[in-house]
Design an enzyme around this catalytic site. Structure first.
Site, short mmCIF file in Angstrom:
data_model
loop_
_atom_site.label_atom_id
_atom_site.label_comp_id
_atom_site.label_asym_id
_atom_site.label_seq_id
_atom_site.Cartn_x
_atom_site.Cartn_y
_atom_site.Cartn_z
N CYS A 1 -28.01 64.15 -13.19
CA CYS A 1 -26.83 64.09 -14.07
C CYS A 1 -25.61 64.41 -13.22
O CYS A 1 -25.70 65.02 -12.17
CB CYS A 1 -26.98 65.12 -15.18
SG CYS A 1 -28.44 64.85 -16.17
N ARG B 1 -24.68 58.96 -11.30
CA ARG B 1 -25.83 59.88 -11.30
C ARG B 1 -26.55 59.86 -12.65
O ARG B 1 -27.59 60.45 -12.82
CB ARG B 1 -25.37 61.31 -11.00
CG ARG B 1 -24.88 61.52 -9.59
CD ARG B 1 -24.41 62.94 -9.39
NE ARG B 1 -25.52 63.86 -9.45
CZ ARG B 1 -26.23 64.25 -8.38
NH1 ARG B 1 -25.93 63.77 -7.20
NH2 ARG B 1 -27.24 65.08 -8.49
N TRP C 1 -28.53 61.62 -17.55
CA TRP C 1 -29.64 60.66 -17.48
C TRP C 1 -30.77 61.32 -18.20
O TRP C 1 -31.32 62.32 -17.73
CB TRP C 1 -29.99 60.36 -16.02
CG TRP C 1 -30.94 59.20 -15.88
CD1 TRP C 1 -30.66 57.90 -16.14
CD2 TRP C 1 -32.30 59.24 -15.44
NE1 TRP C 1 -31.77 57.11 -15.90
CE2 TRP C 1 -32.79 57.91 -15.46
CE3 TRP C 1 -33.16 60.25 -15.03
CZ2 TRP C 1 -34.10 57.58 -15.10
CZ3 TRP C 1 -34.46 59.91 -14.65
CH2 TRP C 1 -34.91 58.59 -14.70
N ASN D 1 -28.27 70.10 -15.32
CA ASN D 1 -28.94 69.00 -14.62
C ASN D 1 -30.30 69.53 -14.20
O ASN D 1 -30.41 70.59 -13.59
CB ASN D 1 -28.13 68.59 -13.38
CG ASN D 1 -28.83 67.48 -12.60
OD1 ASN D 1 -29.67 66.78 -13.15
ND2 ASN D 1 -28.49 67.35 -11.33
N GLY D 2 -31.38 68.81 -14.57
CA GLY D 2 -32.72 69.25 -14.16
C GLY D 2 -33.63 69.33 -15.37
O GLY D 2 -33.37 68.75 -16.41
N GLU E 1 -38.72 45.37 0.65
CA GLU E 1 -37.38 45.80 0.26
C GLU E 1 -36.62 44.67 -0.42
O GLU E 1 -35.92 44.87 -1.41
CB GLU E 1 -36.63 46.33 1.48
CG GLU E 1 -35.17 46.65 1.24
CD GLU E 1 -34.92 47.74 0.19
OE1 GLU E 1 -35.90 48.39 -0.25
OE2 GLU E 1 -33.76 47.91 -0.23
N LYS F 1 -35.06 44.94 -4.20
CA LYS F 1 -33.64 44.68 -4.52
C LYS F 1 -33.52 43.67 -5.65
O LYS F 1 -32.71 43.83 -6.57
CB LYS F 1 -32.93 44.18 -3.27
CG LYS F 1 -32.63 45.29 -2.29
CD LYS F 1 -31.53 46.17 -2.85
CE LYS F 1 -31.53 47.62 -2.45
NZ LYS F 1 -32.71 48.41 -2.64
N GLU G 1 -34.56 45.36 -8.91
CA GLU G 1 -33.58 46.37 -9.36
C GLU G 1 -32.32 45.73 -9.91
O GLU G 1 -31.72 46.20 -10.86
CB GLU G 1 -33.16 47.23 -8.18
CG GLU G 1 -34.15 48.25 -7.72
CD GLU G 1 -33.54 49.17 -6.70
OE1 GLU G 1 -33.20 48.71 -5.60
OE2 GLU G 1 -33.39 50.36 -7.02
N HIS H 1 -55.60 35.84 0.84
CA HIS H 1 -56.60 36.72 0.21
C HIS H 1 -56.33 36.91 -1.27
O HIS H 1 -56.78 37.90 -1.86
CB HIS H 1 -56.63 38.06 0.94
CG HIS H 1 -57.01 37.94 2.39
ND1 HIS H 1 -58.29 37.69 2.81
CD2 HIS H 1 -56.25 37.97 3.51
CE1 HIS H 1 -58.32 37.60 4.12
NE2 HIS H 1 -57.10 37.77 4.59
N LYS I 1 -29.45 57.06 -9.75
CA LYS I 1 -29.28 57.08 -8.30
C LYS I 1 -30.21 58.09 -7.65
O LYS I 1 -30.71 57.86 -6.56
CB LYS I 1 -27.83 57.44 -7.94
CG LYS I 1 -27.54 57.41 -6.44
CD LYS I 1 -27.79 56.03 -5.86
CE LYS I 1 -27.61 55.99 -4.36
NZ LYS I 1 -27.99 54.68 -3.77
C1 AGP Z 1 -33.44 52.16 -3.92
O1 AGP Z 1 -32.72 50.92 -4.12
C2 AGP Z 1 -33.93 52.71 -5.20
N1 AGP Z 1 -32.83 53.01 -6.06
C3 AGP Z 1 -34.94 53.84 -5.08
O2 AGP Z 1 -36.15 53.23 -4.68
C4 AGP Z 1 -34.63 54.97 -4.07
O3 AGP Z 1 -34.72 54.48 -2.77
C5 AGP Z 1 -35.70 56.07 -4.27
O4 AGP Z 1 -35.59 56.56 -5.59
C6 AGP Z 1 -35.56 57.23 -3.26
O5 AGP Z 1 -34.32 57.85 -3.45
P1 AGP Z 1 -33.83 58.88 -2.29
O6 AGP Z 1 -33.67 58.07 -1.04
O7 AGP Z 1 -32.54 59.45 -2.79
O8 AGP Z 1 -34.91 59.93 -2.13
#
Ligand code: AGP
Length: 621
Positions: free
Chosen positions: A2, A31, A81, A107-108, A490, A494, A497, A513, A616
Site C-alpha cells: 500500500c 503501490r 491493495w 500496510n501489511g 520474460e 510482459k 501482464e 516434447h 508493484k
Molecule cells: C514483473 O513485471 C512483475 N510485476 C513481478 O513478476 C515482479 O518481478 C515480482 O513480483 C518480483 O518483485 P520484486 O522484484 O520487487 O521482488
C-alpha cells in the site's frame, strides 16, 4: 504493497497537510490502488477529519472537492491493495477509533488480528470493517484512553501484533504529532524545515525534501514540526544518520513519455550504465554497496542459489549461465515461494543471492530468512534503498535503475541482469577463475551495452507496427534457447501482464516434447534466435524450430543479431539487435519483447502502468 504518507507542519491549521499527503499518494498509487483515504488533525480536539473512497485516488480527489475537509496541522494518507476485506469504502483506510479521535493507516498483514478482534469485541468494541487494521486502531484507542501518549500507545500495541505492518496514526488531541511503526514493511522519514514527512518510500515526499532516515525493524517514530524521535518497541531511543536521496522528483515523473512504462523502457541504457558505474576500486575489485561477506567465505562456497520471484527470477536464470561459465560454481535458481518448502540443501558454503526490485517481496524476504537460519551468507540485489531485503541480507549490491513506477518491471530487469553479471565477475576475479585482463575485457563489453540498447530503442518502430496488428490475438508463444530461454519467459510474462493475453515461453528444444501441439494456422510465435557465434550450433537448431512451427501455419517473428541473414529465409519478419557477447545478449534481445507487449497493450487501450490485479510490490505471502 500500500502507499502510505504522513505529514506534520506548523501549528496554525492550513491546507498544506492535505496538499502534501494527496500529492504523495498520487506518486505512490502504483503501490496499490483499490481505495484511498486521508485523515487530518484540525482544531477539533475530539475528532479528526477523515475522508476515504474505494477505487483509484481520483475518486477520493473528487469526493474531497465536493466535501472539503477542514484545515489542519497534521495528516496521514493511504492507497490500498486489498488483502483483508474487499476494496470498499468501509474497508478503505484510514480507520477511526475512540469515537473518531484516533485515525490509523496500515500496510501489511496483522497475522493475529482475529484473536485481537475477539478480545476487543468481548470488551464491547464494535467494528465497522473487515480489516485487520481496524483492530490496531482500537488497541491504540484503548491505550490512549488510559492517558498514554500516542507514541507510548503505539509502542504498547506493536508488542502485541504479529505479522507485517507499517502503521501511521494521529490523535485529535495531539495536533503536532504523527506516529509510525514498522515490522517487515517499509517506512521512511523525510526531514524538512519546520515540517517532517513519512512515506512507504521516498517518492512520497521527494518533492519536498531529499534528506531521509530509515525506520528499521521493530521501531516506532514520532514526528513533530521540529523533531523526529525513533525508539525501539520498548522505548529505547535510537540515533540514526540521515542520508541523501539521489532520486529527484523529476526522476519519478514520466519524462515526456505517455506512460511510466514507456519512460522506463527508455531509461534502460541509463539504468544499466548507472548500475555499472564506479563499481570497481583502484585494484579492480568490485565494491558491494552495503554489508560484507568475508572473502574467505566467498572463496569457500561450493554452490549458489538464486531466490526471487517473477521477472527477478528470470534475471537470475540469465545470470546462471554467466556465473557458471565464468566462476565454475553450480548455480540453482529457485522461485522464492517454493524455496523453503522444498527443504533445500543449504549451508555455510551456499551463497544465496536474493534478487528483488522492491526489496519488500514477502516471499523473497521469508526465503532470505530461511537461508540465513541455515547458515548461508546472503547477497541481496535490490533496487530500493534501505528496503527490508537490503537491510536483512549480509551484503547488498544495489541496482541503480531509479524509481520503477510501472508495475511491470523493465529497467529493473536489465539492471538486475547487469548486477548479477557484476557479481559473477567479482567472484571470478576473487576466486582466480579470470585474470585481470579477462575481467577488464568483460567490463569493457558491459560498458558497451547501454549504447547498444539505445540502438534497439531507436529502431523499434517495426515491432511496434506488428504489435498494433495483434490486438485481437488470444495466444502468443515465445521460444528461446540457452540465455534466450529466460528472455522468452520474460517476453511472455510482459505480454500476460500488460495485454492480458495468454502467452507462454518455452525452451525451444522442448517444443517437440509437447508444446508443438499448440501450433496452428495463424498462431504468432516469437523466437529469440541465438547468436550464430554461439555454442554447438544452437543457432541452426533454433532455425529448425522456426521452420517446424512455420510449416504448421504459425506466423514467425524472429529476434536476431545484426548480420544474421539466415533467419529471413524462414521467418515472416526479423527484428535485429546489435551483436554482443553471447552471455550478454539478453540485455538486448528482451527490449523488442518489452516494446511489443507495451504497444499491443496500448493498442487495446489498457492501463500499462497499473495493469489489473497486479501490485508493484507483493508484500504478502
Ligand atoms: C514483473 O513485471 C512483475 N510485476 C513481478 O513478476 C515482479 O518481478 C515480482 O513480483 C518480483 O518483485 P520484486 O522484484 O520487487 O521482488
Amino acid at each position: 504493497m500500500c502507499g502510505i504518507v504522513g505529514y506534520v507542519g506548523s501549528d496554525a491549521p492550513g491546507a498544506r497537510p492535505q496538499g502534501v499527503v494527496m500529492g504523495g499518494l498520487a506518486r505512490l498509487e502504483y503501490r496499490g490502488y483499490d481505495s484511498a483515504g486521508i485523515a487530518i488533525v484540525t482544531d477539533d480536539r475530539e475528532r479528526v477529519a477523515m475522508s476515504k473512497k474505494a477505487g483509484k485516488l481520483v475518486n477520493l480527489e473528487k469526493h474531497l472537492a465536493e466535501h472539503p475537509l477542514a484545515a489542519g496541522t497534521a495528516a496521514i494518507g493511504h492507497t490500498r491493495w486489498a488483502t483483508h476485506g474487499a476494496p470498499t469504502d468501509a474497508n478503505a483506510h484510514p480507520h477511526l477509533a475512540a469515537a473518531g479521535r484516533i485515525a490509523i493507516i496500515h500496510n501489511g498483514i496483522i497475522e493475529n488480528f482475529a484473536a485481537l478482534r475477539a478480545e476487543l469485541q468481548d470488551e464491547g468494541v464494535e467494528f465497522l470493517s473487515e480489516t485487520d487494521t481496524e483492530v490496531a486502531g482500537h488497541l491504540l484507542a484503548r491505550e490512549v484512553s488510559t492517558g498514554r501518549s500516542l507514541a507510548d500507545a503505539m509502542r504498547v500495541i506493536t508488542r502485541r501484533l504479529e505479522g507485517a505492518f507499517t502503521l501511521l496514526a494521529v490523535d485529535a488531541r495531539e495536533p503536532r504529532t504523527v506516529v509510525g511503526a514498522r515490522r517487515n514493511s517499509p517506512l521512511v522519514i523525510g526531514l524538512g524545515e519546520g515540517e517532517n514527512f513519512l512515506g512507504s518510500d521516498v517518492v512520497a515526499f521527494i518533492e519536498h525534501t531529499r534528506t531521509a532516515l530509515e525506520l528499521h525493524q521493530d521501531e516506532v517514530v514520532e514526528i513533530t514540526p521540529e523533531r523526529v524521535t525513533i525508539t525501539d518497541f520498548s522505548g529505547f531511543v535510537v540515533d540514526r544518520e540521515p542520508y541523501h536521496v539521489d532520486w529527484d522528483a523529476s526522476a519519478a515523473q514520466k519524462g515526456g513519455f505517455a506512460t511510466f512504462m514507456e519512460k522506463e523502457i527508455h531509461d534502460q541504457p541509463t539504468a544499466v550504465a548507472d548500475t555499472l558505474r564506479g563499481r570497481m576500486d583502484e585494484h579492480g575489485r568490485l565494491q558491494l554497496d552495503g554489508g560484507m561477506i568475508h572473502e574467505s567465505i566467498l572463496n569457500s562456497i561450493d554452490k549458489i542459489i538464486v531466490i526471487a520471484c517473477g521477472t527477478a527470477a528470470y534475471a537470475g536464470l540469465v545470470g546462471r549461465y554467466a556465473i557458471e561459465h565464468w566462476c565454475r560454481i553450480p548455480v540453482e535458481v529457485e522461485l522464492a515461494h517454493e524455496f523453503r518448502y522444498r527443504d533445500p540443501v543449504v549451508g555455510v558454503r551456499t551463497l544465496v543471492v536474493a534478487i528483488s526490485q522492491s526489496g519488500e517481496t514477502m516471499d523473497t524476504i521469508m526465503a532470505v530468512r530461511h537461508a540465513q537460519q541455515q547458515g548461508a551468507p546472503v547477497i541481496a540485489i535490490v533496487n530500493s534503498q534501505g528496503s527490508t531485503i537490503a537491510r536483512e541480507a549480509d551484503a547488498v549490491l544495489y541496482t541503480r535503475a531509479g524509481p520503477e513506477i510501472a508495475v511491470a518491471s523493465t529497467k529493473a530487469f536489465l539492471a538486475q541482469i547487469t548486477a548479477v553479471y557484476l557479481l559473477g565477475i567479482y567472484l571470478a576475479e576473487l576466486r582466480g577463475n579470470k585474470f585481470p585482463d579477462e575481467i577488464e575485457a568483460l567490463l569493457d563489453q558491459l560498458d558497451a551495452i547501454p549504447a547498444k540498447i539505445q540502438r534497439v530503442l531507436d529502431t523499434s518502430e517495426a515491432i511496434r507496427e506488428v504489435a498494433r496488428t495483434m490486438a485481437d490475438e488470444r495466444t502468443v508463444l515465445f521460444l528461446g534457447r540457452h540465455v534466450g530461454y529466460p528472455v522468452a519467459l520474460e517476453g511472455a510474462l510482459k505480454l500476460k501482464e500488460l495485454a492480458y493475453i495468454h502467452a507462454e515461453g518455452f525452451a525451444a528444444g522442448e517444443l517437440k516434447h509437447g508444446p508443438i501441439a499448440l501450433v496452428e494456422e495463424g498462431l504468432p510465435v516469437i523466437i529469440v534466435l541465438p547468436s550464430p557465434r554461439g555454442r554447438e550450433s544452437l543457432h541452426s537448431k533454433v532455425i529448425s524450430n522456426v521452420q517446424e512451427v512455420r510449416a504448421r501455419g504459425a506466423r514467425t517473428f524472429v529476434i536476431a543479431e545484426e548480420g544474421d541473414t539466415e533467419a529471413a529465409n524462414y521467418a515472416e519478419q526479423v527484428f535485429f539487435v546489435p551483436s554482443a557477447p553471447v552471455l550478454m545478449t539478453p540485455l538486448l534481445s528482451v527490449v523488442p519483447l518489452q516494446i511489443f507487449a507495451l504497444e499491443l497493450a496500448a493498442a487495446k487501450g489498457y492501463d500499462v502502468d497499473q495493469p489489473r490485479n497486479l501490485a508493484k510490490s507483493v508484500t504478502v505471502e
